[in-house]
Each structure stands twice: as C-alpha cells, then as structure tokens.
Design a protein around this motif. Structure first.
Motif, PDB file in Angstrom:
ATOM      1  N   GLN A  54      12.312  -2.716  -2.182  1.00 17.44           N
ATOM      2  CA  GLN A  54      12.595  -3.392  -0.931  1.00 17.44           C
ATOM      3  C   GLN A  54      11.302  -3.860  -0.261  1.00 17.44           C
ATOM      4  O   GLN A  54      10.269  -3.193  -0.331  1.00 17.44           O
ATOM      5  CB  GLN A  54      13.351  -2.454   0.019  1.00 17.44           C
ATOM      6  CG  GLN A  54      14.823  -2.283  -0.341  1.00 17.44           C
ATOM      7  CD  GLN A  54      15.584  -1.532   0.713  1.00 17.44           C
ATOM      8  OE1 GLN A  54      15.110  -0.533   1.236  1.00 17.44           O
ATOM      9  NE2 GLN A  54      16.785  -2.006   1.039  1.00 17.44           N
ATOM     10  N   ASP A  55      11.397  -5.006   0.408  1.00 13.53           N
ATOM     11  CA  ASP A  55      10.295  -5.560   1.204  1.00 13.53           C
ATOM     12  C   ASP A  55       9.063  -5.945   0.393  1.00 13.53           C
ATOM     13  O   ASP A  55       7.963  -6.045   0.923  1.00 13.53           O
ATOM     14  CB  ASP A  55       9.876  -4.581   2.319  1.00 13.53           C
ATOM     15  CG  ASP A  55      11.005  -4.311   3.295  1.00 13.53           C
ATOM     16  OD1 ASP A  55      11.641  -5.286   3.734  1.00 13.53           O
ATOM     17  OD2 ASP A  55      11.257  -3.140   3.610  1.00 13.53           O
ATOM     18  N   GLY A  56       9.180  -6.148  -0.878  1.00 12.28           N
ATOM     19  CA  GLY A  56       8.001  -6.559  -1.643  1.00 12.28           C
ATOM     20  C   GLY A  56       8.350  -6.850  -3.082  1.00 12.28           C
ATOM     21  O   GLY A  56       9.485  -6.667  -3.534  1.00 12.28           O
ATOM     22  N   GLY A  57       7.350  -7.317  -3.854  1.00  8.11           N
ATOM     23  CA  GLY A  57       7.581  -7.584  -5.268  1.00  8.11           C
ATOM     24  C   GLY A  57       8.649  -8.646  -5.473  1.00  8.11           C
ATOM     25  O   GLY A  57       8.576  -9.758  -4.926  1.00  8.11           O
ATOM     26  N   TRP A  58       9.683  -8.297  -6.222  1.00 13.18           N
ATOM     27  CA  TRP A  58      10.733  -9.247  -6.577  1.00 13.18           C
ATOM     28  C   TRP A  58      11.564  -9.674  -5.374  1.00 13.18           C
ATOM     29  O   TRP A  58      12.309 -10.665  -5.441  1.00 13.18           O
ATOM     30  CB  TRP A  58      11.624  -8.633  -7.648  1.00 13.18           C
ATOM     31  CG  TRP A  58      12.458  -9.635  -8.377  1.00 13.18           C
ATOM     32  CD1 TRP A  58      13.806  -9.807  -8.303  1.00 13.18           C
ATOM     33  CD2 TRP A  58      11.988 -10.626  -9.310  1.00 13.18           C
ATOM     34  NE1 TRP A  58      14.224 -10.827  -9.121  1.00 13.18           N
ATOM     35  CE2 TRP A  58      13.120 -11.355  -9.756  1.00 13.18           C
ATOM     36  CE3 TRP A  58      10.726 -10.963  -9.812  1.00 13.18           C
ATOM     37  CZ2 TRP A  58      13.027 -12.393 -10.676  1.00 13.18           C
ATOM     38  CZ3 TRP A  58      10.637 -11.987 -10.728  1.00 13.18           C
ATOM     39  CH2 TRP A  58      11.773 -12.699 -11.143  1.00 13.18           C
ATOM     40  N   ALA A  59      11.471  -8.955  -4.271  1.00 14.81           N
ATOM     41  CA  ALA A  59      12.231  -9.304  -3.061  1.00 14.81           C
ATOM     42  C   ALA A  59      11.916 -10.729  -2.616  1.00 14.81           C
ATOM     43  O   ALA A  59      12.804 -11.445  -2.132  1.00 14.81           O
ATOM     44  CB  ALA A  59      11.911  -8.327  -1.929  1.00 14.81           C
ATOM     45  N   TRP A  60      10.674 -11.162  -2.807  1.00 12.32           N
ATOM     46  CA  TRP A  60      10.293 -12.507  -2.374  1.00 12.32           C
ATOM     47  C   TRP A  60      10.875 -13.575  -3.296  1.00 12.32           C
ATOM     48  O   TRP A  60      11.180 -14.691  -2.858  1.00 12.32           O
ATOM     49  CB  TRP A  60       8.771 -12.610  -2.294  1.00 12.32           C
ATOM     50  CG  TRP A  60       8.222 -11.604  -1.336  1.00 12.32           C
ATOM     51  CD1 TRP A  60       7.553 -10.457  -1.644  1.00 12.32           C
ATOM     52  CD2 TRP A  60       8.357 -11.632   0.086  1.00 12.32           C
ATOM     53  NE1 TRP A  60       7.255  -9.768  -0.503  1.00 12.32           N
ATOM     54  CE2 TRP A  60       7.721 -10.453   0.578  1.00 12.32           C
ATOM     55  CE3 TRP A  60       8.932 -12.509   0.997  1.00 12.32           C
ATOM     56  CZ2 TRP A  60       7.670 -10.165   1.932  1.00 12.32           C
ATOM     57  CZ3 TRP A  60       8.880 -12.219   2.348  1.00 12.32           C
ATOM     58  CH2 TRP A  60       8.248 -11.051   2.801  1.00 12.32           C
ATOM     59  N   PHE A  90      15.726  -6.406   1.444  1.00 13.63           N
ATOM     60  CA  PHE A  90      14.828  -6.267   2.592  1.00 13.63           C
ATOM     61  C   PHE A  90      15.368  -5.224   3.566  1.00 13.63           C
ATOM     62  O   PHE A  90      16.569  -5.156   3.816  1.00 13.63           O
ATOM     63  CB  PHE A  90      14.649  -7.604   3.317  1.00 13.63           C
ATOM     64  CG  PHE A  90      13.794  -8.584   2.575  1.00 13.63           C
ATOM     65  CD1 PHE A  90      12.427  -8.647   2.802  1.00 13.63           C
ATOM     66  CD2 PHE A  90      14.350  -9.436   1.629  1.00 13.63           C
ATOM     67  CE1 PHE A  90      11.624  -9.542   2.107  1.00 13.63           C
ATOM     68  CE2 PHE A  90      13.566 -10.332   0.925  1.00 13.63           C
ATOM     69  CZ  PHE A  90      12.195 -10.382   1.165  1.00 13.63           C
ATOM     70  N   ASN A  91      14.456  -4.425   4.097  1.00 22.20           N
ATOM     71  CA  ASN A  91      14.820  -3.434   5.104  1.00 22.20           C
ATOM     72  C   ASN A  91      13.990  -3.656   6.367  1.00 22.20           C
ATOM     73  O   ASN A  91      14.501  -4.085   7.398  1.00 22.20           O
ATOM     74  CB  ASN A  91      14.601  -2.017   4.565  1.00 22.20           C
ATOM     75  CG  ASN A  91      15.029  -0.966   5.569  1.00 22.20           C
ATOM     76  OD1 ASN A  91      15.931  -1.205   6.380  1.00 22.20           O
ATOM     77  ND2 ASN A  91      14.395   0.194   5.540  1.00 22.20           N
ATOM     78  N   ARG A  92      12.690  -3.444   6.257  1.00 21.57           N
ATOM     79  CA  ARG A  92      11.815  -3.601   7.429  1.00 21.57           C
ATOM     80  C   ARG A  92      11.819  -5.036   7.942  1.00 21.57           C
ATOM     81  O   ARG A  92      11.822  -5.280   9.142  1.00 21.57           O
ATOM     82  CB  ARG A  92      10.383  -3.186   7.054  1.00 21.57           C
ATOM     83  CG  ARG A  92       9.400  -3.312   8.208  1.00 21.57           C
ATOM     84  CD  ARG A  92       8.000  -2.935   7.765  1.00 21.57           C
ATOM     85  NE  ARG A  92       7.043  -3.095   8.861  1.00 21.57           N
ATOM     86  CZ  ARG A  92       5.731  -2.955   8.729  1.00 21.57           C
ATOM     87  NH1 ARG A  92       5.214  -2.631   7.551  1.00 21.57           N
ATOM     88  NH2 ARG A  92       4.929  -3.121   9.768  1.00 21.57           N
ATOM     89  N   TRP A  93      11.810  -6.008   7.024  1.00 19.12           N
ATOM     90  CA  TRP A  93      11.741  -7.421   7.399  1.00 19.12           C
ATOM     91  C   TRP A  93      13.080  -8.120   7.240  1.00 19.12           C
ATOM     92  O   TRP A  93      13.141  -9.318   7.019  1.00 19.12           O
ATOM     93  CB  TRP A  93      10.675  -8.132   6.549  1.00 19.12           C
ATOM     94  CG  TRP A  93       9.313  -7.535   6.679  1.00 19.12           C
ATOM     95  CD1 TRP A  93       8.624  -6.840   5.746  1.00 19.12           C
ATOM     96  CD2 TRP A  93       8.480  -7.562   7.841  1.00 19.12           C
ATOM     97  NE1 TRP A  93       7.411  -6.426   6.237  1.00 19.12           N
ATOM     98  CE2 TRP A  93       7.289  -6.854   7.532  1.00 19.12           C
ATOM     99  CE3 TRP A  93       8.614  -8.106   9.128  1.00 19.12           C
ATOM    100  CZ2 TRP A  93       6.261  -6.692   8.438  1.00 19.12           C
ATOM    101  CZ3 TRP A  93       7.587  -7.935  10.039  1.00 19.12           C
ATOM    102  CH2 TRP A  93       6.429  -7.239   9.690  1.00 19.12           C
TER     103      TRP A  93
END
Length: 424
Positions: free
Chosen positions: A7-13, A132-135
């Motif tokens: 979550q919030d990084g890596g493949w999330a984008w 995504f969690n934080r963002w």
C-alpha cells in the motif's frame, strides 16, 4: 516482490495510473456523447428524445452496471472484471459502425458499450482504495480526475474524427481506444493483505436495509438527472440560439478542463483529517452550486457568458465527483466499500438513464430547451437537500450512540461503520 506490491508505494502508483487511464476512457467517451447527439439526430432525422436514449443508456449503464461489477469483482477479482469490460465495450463500439438506425445504436453504443464501461468502472475505483491507505483521499481524486481529462480529449477527438471520417469511422477509432481498458486490467494485480483473506459477501443485503443507503441513493438519482442532462443538451442549445457549431462543442472542453481542476482539488480534504464531515459537506455544497448554475444557462447571451457558466458548472461537478468515493467510505466503511459503491452506482445509473430522455421530450414538446435547463438544475438542487438531511440524520445517530445509560455509564453500543479514511 513483497516491497513492490504494498500500500502507498511501489505498484500502487502503476495501479493509480491504470485507474486514471480507465477514467479517461469510460468517463470521457460517455460524457461527451453530446457531440454525437448533434450528428446522429441530423443523420437519422430522429427526435431529441429518441436520440438521447443512445447516450443516456450508455452513461446510465456506466454507473448502473455497478452491482454486476461488484458481483464479478467479488467472485473473480478486479483484474478479470476490467478486462471483460474492456472487451465488451470494444465489441459494442465495433458493432456501432454497422448501425442503420438509432435503435441499433441504442443496443450497440447504449447497452453493450455502456455495460462494458460499467463492468470496468467500479473495479478501477475499488483497486485505488485497496492499494492506498495514507494517501487514499488524494489517490482517489487523482484517479477520478482522469474523467475530466477524458471529457477534454474526447470532446475534441469526437468532433475532429466525425469531420474527418464520419461518425461511423469515429466509432472504429473509439473501439481501438476502448481496448486499452484490457491493458488497464492487466496492470491491476491483486494486492495481498490481511483484508484479502477476509470473505466478502457477493451480495450484501444488509446495506439495502440501511436508511442512509436509501437516502444517498435517492440523492444520486436526482443529481444525475441534472448533470447528464446538461452534458447532452448544452451544445445543441447553443447551436439553436445561433452560436457556431465548433464553439458549441468546445464548451464541453471548457467544462472538462474545469472538471479536472475540481476533481484534483477535492483531494485536499486529506489535509483536514479531524473534520469528520469535510468530504460530505464538499460533496453537498458542490451539487447545490452546479444545480443553480444549470438553471442560469437560460439567461446567457454571449458565448463568453456561457463559457463562465460552463467553467463553474464543470468545477463544482468535478469537486463533487472527486469526493464521491471518499464520502461512500466515510458513510459505510471500507469493509463494505465494494458492495456499497456498486449499489450506489446503480442509483447513479438510473438518473443518467431517465434524465436526458425527459429533457429531450420537454424540448420536443415546448420547441425550446428553456424548461429542460430548469428541470436539470432543479433535480440537482433537490439532490443536495436530501444530502443535508443525511448529514443531520448521521449526527443524530452518533449522539444516540454515545448517550449515557440510566446508570450513568456510556451505552456499550457498537459505533456505526462511519470512519474517516485516515483512521482505517
């Protein structure tokens, strides 16, 4: 690999980009049907009411296909649903090339392509919420902003393609573009989290008993009647009052630019994590504002005035759409997001289906769009009023939840599932 898919990084984008591109395609194509409305009405010499069914069914099923999409994503996963939606929408657009009358287009462009878009739409939103969690607030707004960009691109593309290749040739181009939804689906790799192993019901009947769900769905029907009507009739209205055709079509681009800005700014509610109703108030006020502006199209004169109206309408419609997923999570919780979003998209689809034909019938009967604009704006305002009632109902229910018992101790009742996303 574990670090890549988090979550919030890596493949999330990559997932966010895929969802953004998906919004560009299915929202852009559906909401700029106003370009085809002018062409098809003249080509088939059909009434405004009948021609509007082609676009209203497409846009209606884009959202109304939510329950079907929810069942598919719960059963087979988001990736499968998006790929299936891409193939179905591509097939519908290819078949539209061979249409010989408006009724054929109602089946191909309206029903088939619309259902394909609808099956792909809900999983795109759900995947962003999952990765995504934080963002999550900001990510959702960015993904939704693709719809605004799509309205900008396709308002221009549809107009240029129909001029160069005719409406039939443009349908072939649209089919190729819709096929990119398959690529979007391939990118949507399932995220392995603890929540992944929690069994999600394919059909959650408990939501249908929730009064908030009923009221929210009712509001969605009203404001969708209003918004989609503006998108479908505004260009035709400008042509009728003597404004050049290309300028009339360009107003949809202006609305799209303002819509994109509004969608992006909706994500700024993430900066106010302790304001519990930030998303819901933004959502409600935006609907009321563009409802008032919708009625003002009747009193425009010069093209510049209509451009101002279009900018305001597009901006507030964008802020509302950028907040919609976050509002649903705030009201019903992330655990029920898959099903609640799908059910509410069905209500949204109902409004999109019935709005344009009613406005078209009013135009055919009165020989003017004057009443149609008041009809559209009034429906949106009613939708915002229903939301105000929901806010006060929600506040009242929370007060009762924490009401002291006769013994002086707080009632040990379970809090309703209405969390700010930053707390999830």
């Amino acid at each position: 690999m574990a670090k890549l898919y988090r979550q919030d990084g890596g493949w999330a984008w990559a997932v966010l980009f895929s969802a953004f591109l998906g919004h560009v395609i299915f929202i852009g194509m559906s909401f700029t049907f106003g370009v085809y409305f002018l062409v098809l009405r003249d080509y088939f010499d059909s009434s405004a009411s009948l021609t509007s069914w082609v676009g209203s069914l497409n846009t209606g099923l884009l959202f109304g296909g939510g329950p079907i999409a929810s069942v598919l994503l719960n059963k087979f996963g988001c990736r499968f649903a998006i790929i299936l939606g891409g193939l179905l929408s591509c097939a519908g657009l290819l078949a539209s090339y061979f249409a010989t009358d408006v009724y054929h287009l109602i089946i191909t462009f309206g029903l088939t392509t619309g259902l394909g878009f609808g099956i792909a739409y809900t999983p795109c939103v759900v995947m962003v919420g999952t990765y995504f969690n934080r963002w999550r607030y900001m990510a959702t707004a960015i993904a939704c902003s693709g719809g605004g960009l799509g309205c900008i691109i396709f308002a221009i593309l549809f107009n240029k393609a129909t001029e160069a290749y005719g409406w039939r040739g443009s349908m072939l181009i649209n089919a190729a573009l819709a096929l990119n939804l398959v690529l979007c689906g391939i990118i949507m790799r399932p995220l392995e989290t603890k929540a992944t192993h929690i069994k999600v019901p394919i059909f959650d009947a408990s939501l249908l008993k929730d009064v908030k769900m009923f009221m929210f769905a009712l509001s969605m029907i009203f404001w969708n009647i209003g918004t989609i009507t503006i998108y479908f009739i505004v260009s035709d209205y400008l042509v009728e009052i003597g404004i050049e055709h290309n300028k009339a079509i360009y107003l949809l681009t202006i609305i799209g630019i303002a819509n994109t800005i509004g969608r992006l700014l909706a994500g700024l509610t993430a900066l106010f994590p302790h304001w519990e109703y930030a998303n819901l108030w933004l959502y409600t006020i935006s609907i009321f504002c563009y409802g008032i502006v919708s009625m003002m199209f009747n009193v425009g004169g010069a093209y510049g005035v209509f451009a101002v109206y279009g900018s305001i309408f597009g901006f507030f419609f964008g802020t509302q759409l950028g907040a919609i997923a976050n509002v649903i999570i705030d009201l019903f919780g992330m655990a029920k997001f898959n099903n609640s979003y799908g059910y509410l998209m069905f209500a949204q689809g109902v409004g999109n289906i019935i709005g344009p034909p009613i406005a078209g019938a009013l135009r055919d009967y009165t020989k003017s769009y004057f009443v149609s604009f008041f009809f559209a704006g009034g429906a949106s305002v009613v939708g915002s009023v229903v939301l105000v009632i929901i806010i006060f109902m929600h506040k009242s229910s929370k007060k009762r939840t924490f009401e002291p018992s006769p013994a002086g101790d707080p009632m040990l009742t379970q809090q309703p599932e209405t969390h700010r996303m930053s707390e999830l």
